[in-house]
Design a protein around this motif. Structure first.
Motif, PDB file in Angstrom:
ATOM      1  N   SER A 216      45.995  32.677  51.221  1.00 40.89           N
ATOM      2  CA  SER A 216      46.312  31.973  50.251  1.00 40.89           C
ATOM      3  C   SER A 216      45.709  31.930  48.612  1.00 40.89           C
ATOM      4  O   SER A 216      45.907  31.389  47.715  1.00 40.89           O
ATOM      5  N   ILE A 217      44.636  32.411  48.819  1.00 38.40           N
ATOM      6  CA  ILE A 217      43.604  32.397  47.571  1.00 38.40           C
ATOM      7  C   ILE A 217      44.305  33.532  46.738  1.00 38.40           C
ATOM      8  O   ILE A 217      43.645  33.831  45.675  1.00 38.40           O
ATOM      9  N   ALA A 218      45.067  34.463  47.112  1.00 45.04           N
ATOM     10  CA  ALA A 218      45.480  35.655  46.567  1.00 45.04           C
ATOM     11  C   ALA A 218      46.253  35.203  45.292  1.00 45.04           C
ATOM     12  O   ALA A 218      47.011  34.230  45.327  1.00 45.04           O
ATOM     13  N   PRO A 219      46.117  35.806  43.980  1.00 42.52           N
ATOM     14  CA  PRO A 219      46.784  35.162  42.943  1.00 42.52           C
ATOM     15  C   PRO A 219      48.295  35.408  42.777  1.00 42.52           C
ATOM     16  O   PRO A 219      48.754  36.557  43.039  1.00 42.52           O
ATOM     17  N   ILE A 220      48.910  34.530  42.416  1.00 43.10           N
ATOM     18  CA  ILE A 220      50.376  34.405  42.097  1.00 43.10           C
ATOM     19  C   ILE A 220      50.613  34.956  40.661  1.00 43.10           C
ATOM     20  O   ILE A 220      51.512  35.849  40.462  1.00 43.10           O
ATOM     21  N   TYR A 221      49.700  34.649  39.866  1.00 41.63           N
ATOM     22  CA  TYR A 221      49.935  34.983  38.290  1.00 41.63           C
ATOM     23  C   TYR A 221      48.666  35.677  38.108  1.00 41.63           C
ATOM     24  O   TYR A 221      47.470  35.294  38.642  1.00 41.63           O
ATOM     25  N   LYS A 222      48.773  36.515  37.042  1.00 46.22           N
ATOM     26  CA  LYS A 222      47.362  37.106  36.424  1.00 46.22           C
ATOM     27  C   LYS A 222      46.784  36.148  35.480  1.00 46.22           C
ATOM     28  O   LYS A 222      47.537  35.613  34.539  1.00 46.22           O
TER      29      LYS A 222
END
Length: 463
Positions: A216-222
Motif C-alpha cells: 500500500s506504500i506504492a505511490p498512486i500519484y507522482k
C-alpha cells in the motif's frame, strides 16, 4: 463495507424511491385523469409500457441521488481528483475488498441507467442518446458533490459511471438484436460487459498467481520533484542486497474465532451470545451485557485490540503499577512479554513495550504492546501489535541508488495538497519491513528525511 451494509443501503433507498413514486403517482393521477382527461377533456393516452419503464427509471434516479448525497455528510470539503485511473491503482496496491468495492460499485450503479433509458422511448435506443445523457447525469452529480461538499469530483467516478451505462445499454440492445436474430450486432452489444469481466478476471488471476502481495506504500500519484533541492548525509551503494522476507501468522476467520473464544474463556466469560462482525481483513467481537467487552482482530497478522468497557465506570481510574506486576496481569491473557523489549510509561496507568525488528533464529519480532492498568488491579485495555514473523527465504532487492532514483523521479507516497517538495534532506537509510496484502513482511528501504522542515520517513519497495 460488508455485503449486509450494502444491502441495507440499497433497501433504505429503495424504500425512499418507492415512497417517492407513490407520491408522484398520486400527483400524476390527479394531473392526468382528473385535470387533463376530465376537466380539459384530453384524448391523448399514455402507453402502459412507457409508464412502467418511466416509473422504474424515476425510482432508479431517486435511489442514485440518495446514495450519492443523502448517504454521506457534507464533510468532503469539495475535493477534486483529476488523476485518471488513480482509484484502480489504489485498489491494486492495497488489494482489499473495500477498495475494489468502491471501483466496482461505481460501475454497477449506472448499469440500470443504460438498461432502462433506451426502453423509455424508441428514439433513446440510439447509443448516442443513452451515453450522452448518462455522461451529463454523472457529470452533474460530480459537480454538485464538489460544490456542496457532499463528495469529491473524481474523474474515475465519471469514467466508471459512464462505463456502467455503456454496459447496461449493451445488455438491453443485445437482447433486442438477439430477439431480432441479428447475431453479430448482439455479440457487439454484449462486448463491453464481456471485456470488463475479462479485464477484472485477469487482474484478480494475475494477483493470485503472484508469490507475494502488493504494498500500500506504492505511490498512486507522482510527487512533483522538478524544483526540489535534494541533499543527503549518506553514501548510497549501487550493489543489490540479499535479505530475508518473512510471513505474518495470518488467520482464517475460523482460526480468529477460536483465538477470541479462548481469549474470553481465560477471563471466565461466556461466549454463547458473542456477536461477531466479520469484514474481509478484520473481525469485531462483542460480548454485551451489564459489562461489555470488545476485541478487534486483524486476520492478516493476528494483531488485536481489547477493551473492557467497565473501564468507563465512574469508580474506575487508571493506576500506576510496576512492570513485573503488569507482566503478571498480562500473563492471565496468555501474553508473554519478549526479553530485551523496551518498556516505557505512556500515561498514568498506561505502559508500552516495543521491539524493533529483533531476529530470533528464523523469526523476526517487531511491533509494540500497550496496556492500561486500573485501580481494581486489572488490565482493561490492550493493544497488541507485537507480531512474530517466520522467515520464508532470502531474496535479492534493488540497490540503494536505484531506490534513491525513485525518490528523484517522485515515485513515492507523499501526502500534500500540491504534491510538490521544495527541500528534501536524507539523514539515514536502512532496510526496514512492511506488511503486504498477502501477509508477507516485505523488505523496503526507509529513507529517514526532513521534507520542507518536517521529519518524514520515505518508504520505497525493495523488491
Amino acid at each position: 463495507m460488508r455485503l449486509q451494509e450494502i444491502i441495507g443501503i440499497v433497501r433504505e433507498y429503495f424504500l425512499l424511491a418507492f415512497m417517492a413514486l407513490i407520491v408522484l403517482g398520486v400527483v400524476f393521477f390527479i394531473g392526468y385523469f382528473i385535470v387533463y382527461r376530465k376537466l380539459l377533456k384530453g384524448k391523448k393516452r399514455l402507453p402502459k409500457k412507457q409508464l412502467f419503464f418511466g416509473g422504474l427509471f424515476i425510482g432508479y434516479v431517486i435511489m442514485v441521488l440518495g446514495v450519492t448525497f443523502l448517504n454521506r455528510g457534507s464533510d468532503f470539503y469539495g475535493g477534486m481528483n483529476l488523476s485518471f485511473f488513480s482509484t484502480y491503482r489504489e485498489a491494486w496496491y492495497n488489494f482489499n475488498v473495500r477498495h475494489w468495492q468502491f471501483v466496482i460499485l461505481n460501475i454497477v450503479m449506472f448499469v440500470p441507467f443504460g438498461i432502462l433509458f433506451p426502453l423509455l422511448y424508441s428514439r433513446f435506443k440510439r447509443a448516442i442518446w443513452t451515453i450522452g445523457v448518462a455522461f451529463f447525469f454523472t457529470l452533474s452529480i460530480e459537480i454538485s458533490q464538489f460544490i456542496t461538499g457532499y463528495g469529491n469530483f473524481d474523474i474515475d467516478d465519471l469514467f466508471n459511471n459512464l462505463l456502467g451505462a455503456i454496459i447496461g445499454y449493451g445488455i438491453t440492445n443485445g437482447f433486442i438484436t438477439m430477439k431480432e436474430k441479428r447475431i453479430k450486432p448482439s455479440l457487439l452489444s454484449f462486448s463491453p460487459l464481456l471485456l470488463v469481466l475479462i479485464l477484472f478476471g485477469s487482474t484478480f488471476t494475475v494477483y493470485h498467481l503472484k508469490e507475494f502481495g502488493n504494498l500500500s506504500i506504492a505511490p498512486i500519484y507522482k510527487t512533483n520533484m522538478a524544483q526540489s533541492t535534494i541533499t543527503t548525509d549518506v553514501q548510497l551503494s549501487d550493489q543489490k542486497q540479499t535479505v530475508p522476507i518473512y510471513k505474518a501468522p495470518s488467520y482464517t476467520k475460523k482460526a480468529a474465532n477460536e483465538f477470541v473464544i479462548d481469549f474470553f474463556k481465560r477471563m471466565h466469560l461466556g461466549t454463547f451470545n458473542m456477536e461477531i462482525i466479520s469484514y474481509h481483513d478484520d473481525g469485531v467481537y462483542w460480548i454485551r451485557g451489564k459489562e461489555s467487552y470488545n476485541i478487534w482482530f486483524r486476520y492478516l497478522d493476528g494483531s488485536y485490540s481489547y477493551t473492557d468497557y467497565s473501564s468507563f465506570g465512574e469508580d474506575k481510574e487508571r493506576q500506576d503499577v510496576d512492570e513485573e506486576t503488569l507482566k503478571g496481569s498480562l500473563a492471565k491473557f496468555n501474553i508473554e512479554i519478549p526479553q530485551d523489549s523496551q518498556f516505557q510509561k505512556v500515561d498514568t496507568g498506561t505502559y508500552e513495550w516495543t521491539v524493533d525488528k529483533k531476529v530470533i533464529g528464523k523469526q523476526l519480532l517487531n511491533g509494540s504492546l500497550t496496556a492500561s492498568y486500573y485501580n481494581d488491579d486489572t488490565v482493561k485495555v490492550i493493544d497488541n501489535q507485537l507480531v512474530t514473523y517466520n522467515k520464508v527465504r532470502n531474496i535479492q532487492i534493488k540497490s540503494e541508488q536505484k531506490a534513491y532514483k525513485e525518490i528523484l523521479d517522485g515515485e513515492f507516497k507523499y501526502y500534500s495538497e500540491n504534491k510538490m517538495i521544495k527541500n528534501l534532506h536524507i539523514h539515514n537509510i536502512e532496510v526496514s519491513y512492511y506488511l503486504d496484502s498477502k501477509g508477507y513482511y516485505q523488505p523496503v528501504y526507509a529513507f529517514h528525511s526532513t521534507v520542507d522542515g518536517d521529519d518524514l520517513t520515505i518508504l520505497i519497495p525493495g523488491i
